[in-house]
Design an enzyme around this catalytic site. Sequence first.
Site, PDB file in Angstrom:
ATOM      1  N   HIS A 219     -15.011  17.949  -1.304  1.00  0.00           N
ATOM      2  CA  HIS A 219     -14.667  17.066  -2.422  1.00  0.00           C
ATOM      3  C   HIS A 219     -13.505  17.621  -3.246  1.00  0.00           C
ATOM      4  O   HIS A 219     -13.234  17.122  -4.343  1.00  0.00           O
ATOM      5  CB  HIS A 219     -15.880  16.828  -3.314  1.00  0.00           C
ATOM      6  CG  HIS A 219     -16.938  15.996  -2.658  1.00  0.00           C
ATOM      7  ND1 HIS A 219     -16.891  14.620  -2.616  1.00  0.00           N
ATOM      8  CD2 HIS A 219     -18.057  16.362  -1.968  1.00  0.00           C
ATOM      9  CE1 HIS A 219     -17.945  14.163  -1.955  1.00  0.00           C
ATOM     10  NE2 HIS A 219     -18.659  15.201  -1.550  1.00  0.00           N
ATOM     11  N   THR A 247     -12.903  18.563   4.785  1.00  0.00           N
ATOM     12  CA  THR A 247     -13.017  17.293   5.492  1.00  0.00           C
ATOM     13  C   THR A 247     -11.679  16.578   5.505  1.00  0.00           C
ATOM     14  O   THR A 247     -10.826  16.787   4.637  1.00  0.00           O
ATOM     15  CB  THR A 247     -14.077  16.394   4.837  1.00  0.00           C
ATOM     16  OG1 THR A 247     -14.267  15.227   5.645  1.00  0.00           O
ATOM     17  CG2 THR A 247     -13.650  15.945   3.437  1.00  0.00           C
ATOM     18  N   LYS A 250     -12.102  12.343   3.097  1.00  0.00           N
ATOM     19  CA  LYS A 250     -12.120  11.972   1.690  1.00  0.00           C
ATOM     20  C   LYS A 250     -10.679  11.863   1.178  1.00  0.00           C
ATOM     21  O   LYS A 250     -10.049  10.839   1.376  1.00  0.00           O
ATOM     22  CB  LYS A 250     -12.995  12.951   0.908  1.00  0.00           C
ATOM     23  CG  LYS A 250     -14.468  12.815   1.316  1.00  0.00           C
ATOM     24  CD  LYS A 250     -15.376  13.739   0.591  1.00  0.00           C
ATOM     25  CE  LYS A 250     -16.846  13.427   0.877  1.00  0.00           C
ATOM     26  NZ  LYS A 250     -17.237  13.526   2.293  1.00  0.00           N
ATOM     27  N   THR A 280     -16.945  15.199  22.089  1.00  0.00           N
ATOM     28  CA  THR A 280     -15.609  14.661  22.305  1.00  0.00           C
ATOM     29  C   THR A 280     -14.793  14.788  21.018  1.00  0.00           C
ATOM     30  O   THR A 280     -15.284  14.512  19.922  1.00  0.00           O
ATOM     31  CB  THR A 280     -15.684  13.183  22.723  1.00  0.00           C
ATOM     32  OG1 THR A 280     -16.407  13.097  23.953  1.00  0.00           O
ATOM     33  CG2 THR A 280     -14.303  12.582  22.904  1.00  0.00           C
TER      34      THR A 280
END
Length: 408
Positions: A219, A247, A250, A280
């Site tokens: 975040h 990530t 976001k 994959t």
Amino acid sequence: MPFDYTSHFSGAVDSVRGEGRYRVFQDIRRVKGEFPKAVWYKDDYSEKEIIVWCSNDYLGMGQNDCVVEAVKSAVDAAGTGSGGTRNIAGTTHYHVQLEKELADLHSKDRALVFTSGYVANEATLGVMSKILPGLIIFSDEMNHASMISGIQRARCEKHIFKHNDLADLEAKLKAAPADRPKLIAFESVYSMDADIAPIKEICDLADKYNALTYIDEVHAVGMYGERGGGVCEARDLMDRIDIIQGTLAKAFGMIGGYIAANETIVDAVRSMASGFIFTTSIPPSTAAGALRSVKILKISPEMRDQHQERANALKARFRADGFPFIDGDTHIVPLMVGDPVKCKAISDRLIEEFGIYVQPINFPTVPRGTERLRFTPSPFHTDAMMDQLMGALHRVWDEMDLKREKVA
């Protein structure tokens, strides 16, 4: 008499309904180039224009023209799927470029991309005990479900310390055998309570007790720091963290997760984590879009400034009108309701009557009794949109007979 499977599945769902926390996924379609506008499909026969107030695409990069073009160009050049796992045909030049860019973002030797942030946490933490025999993991009690799952998969000794409580963490570190390997797992920005970990102090304890540090910055990446490297960059602490997890789903507006660390750590995870080896890889177009997004945000501090201004503007309105929200140091603005049924009812009223979409956050995402509406204003939420939101909230809040704080 044969076992009645159906009744048990139905009973499980009925139990969730009875607690008022049954989740309904809103059927929406975002409008390209007009974020945060979207179209809501209430049913097969009706649709309505809405404003999305709860997206984790914090900076609208999923709508950015340059990012969209990068995705399209990669599809034209390489097709859609990646063709396999990273070991079997699934490593493309786009993946290699993206990992180099992410390693540079965090000033680390190397990065490793996974199919999601959840998988990055689960696979990396889950393999740590295989790499470090006798490992003890110290985990913040408010860590994300993906971190908890990874720690459970590690099947090693673990200790949960009170949220952001340095004294409790040190007591647990001190009680552990000095010759055992240790890892402290925590987040930078906690997305439900909008607070930030005492990163420097945790690193000091890690040094004192010879522990590795693992931080989840999902975040915060793209959102904080001169180049969007997260809270660790903003506080000049990246060199003190052993493993940074982030990530692409976001602030970067795509899908996927990653870790960044030194060469040896990343190579060990790459070689041993089943959640990486047997999955994959993300499509080349996704990697290309993420690569473009990371590059853009590295040189766009003004977007981060605008985002903070909008978050602070919404907080100021909530504060002035006495709405009970968590007034944290981050871009996340949780409006506290404290009742799952009313939380869902407010969300339903807002979207149906006012075209305002904010999803209710109920147990188990947050503890019972702390149900909330989690607002994530972006640089594209205008003052007019905030005016509309406040007017709607005043009406629905009062009709639900919910309390507001007295304003001095």
